[in-house]
Design an enzyme around this catalytic site. Structure first.
Site, mmCIF file in Angstrom:
data_model
loop_
_atom_site.group_PDB
_atom_site.id
_atom_site.type_symbol
_atom_site.label_atom_id
_atom_site.label_comp_id
_atom_site.label_asym_id
_atom_site.label_seq_id
_atom_site.Cartn_x
_atom_site.Cartn_y
_atom_site.Cartn_z
ATOM 1 N N CYS A 116 0.841 -1.199 0.000
ATOM 2 C CA CYS A 116 0.000 0.000 0.000
ATOM 3 C C CYS A 116 0.883 1.259 0.000
ATOM 4 C CB CYS A 116 -0.961 -0.033 1.186
ATOM 5 S SG CYS A 116 -2.335 1.121 1.042
ATOM 6 N N GLU A 160 -0.453 -8.659 5.030
ATOM 7 C CA GLU A 160 -0.126 -8.788 6.449
ATOM 8 C C GLU A 160 -1.379 -8.850 7.322
ATOM 9 O OE1 GLU A 160 -0.583 -4.318 6.053
ATOM 10 O OE2 GLU A 160 -0.203 -6.068 4.799
ATOM 11 N N HIS A 190 -3.352 -5.708 1.329
ATOM 12 C CA HIS A 190 -2.598 -5.907 2.560
ATOM 13 C C HIS A 190 -2.474 -7.383 2.950
ATOM 14 C CE1 HIS A 190 -2.223 -1.701 4.098
ATOM 15 N NE2 HIS A 190 -3.189 -1.512 3.212
#
Length: 241
Positions: A85, A206, A204
């Site tokens: 991002c 993560e 994302h």
């Protein structure tokens, strides 16, 4: 293996990235934007957020941080680097990746679970996936529209450097779930450099590394939520290959 995660003023997802590294089996190392020492890490993650408040342009000011001088040189020397991002925006601003990120086509912040197709599983960050595999990870941004000139787009396509592409959610989400959430050219969600060691993506991974806490996979009946973990296990495997 030691995986560094850089924190800038306004970074939001550094702790999530550090946790993802740990869950993947690596040693997470916190790196500070004002330092010019990479602490002998084996790879680096530039996490998401709004570094420096996205003033000037998203990621623009971060490109001048002391740590980035060391990181740019190391990346050109082969160090694996993942930009997520805002991290992807920083990679474009430092010209480690081509193109630029601008406001979403609908001019508003977007947050949803996003299906992605793996277009290139030969980078340092994607070897744990199958080419053509569809994964599902969160997407949250307001400057997520990837743009580049026609020549650059053709080069990315011809050289297989599109790594992630947005796909429709007809079989992976609600009916009418449009493929391209932000207007990115060629439905591009993530790309790599020529060497395959630097990868940037807007969604994302993560936030999809632990069962029960990541996005549902429709039709499976239980929460899985670990589709993003493969990026972090991939780089660990590539480092010992």
């Amino acid at each position: 293996m030691r995986i560094g995660v850089v924190t800038f003023p306004g970074t939001l997802d550094d702790r999530d990235a550090l946790r993802a590294v740990r869950l993947a089996g690596g040693e997470p190392v916190s790196l500070w934007h004002g330092d010019d020492d990479l602490q002998a890490v084996d790879a680096v993650v530039l996490p998401g957020g709004f570094s420096y408040g996205d003033y000037l342009r998203a990621g623009a000011i971060s490109g001048f941080a002391p740590v980035m001088g060391k990181l740019v040189d190391a990346a050109k020397g082969g160090l694996p680097v993942l930009g997520i991002c805002n991290g992807f925006q920083i990679l474009c601003e430092t010209h480690l990746l081509p193109g630029a990120m601008i406001k979403n086509a609908h001019r508003s912040f977007l947050c949803r679970d996003q299906p992605l197709r793996i277009e290139n599983n030969r980078t340092a960050w994607t070897t744990e996936y199958a080419e053509g595999q569809v994964i599902r990870v969160p997407l949250k941004n307001q400057d997520g529209q990837y743009v580049a000139d026609d020549r650059t787009l053709a080069q990315l396509e011809d050289e297989g450097r599109v790594v992630f592409r947005y796909v429709a959610g007809a079989t992976h989400g609600p009916a009418g779930f449009e493929a391209n959430p932000n207007g990115s050219r060629h439905d591009i969600a993530g790309i790599t450099n020529e060497a395959g060691n630097v990868v940037g993506l807007m969604p994302h991974p993560e936030h999809a590394v632990e069962a029960g806490f990541g996005p549902d996979q429709p039709g499976e009946g239980t929460r899985t939520g670990t589709d993003g973990l493969g990026l972090f296990t991939s780089v660990l495997r590539s480092l010992v290959a």
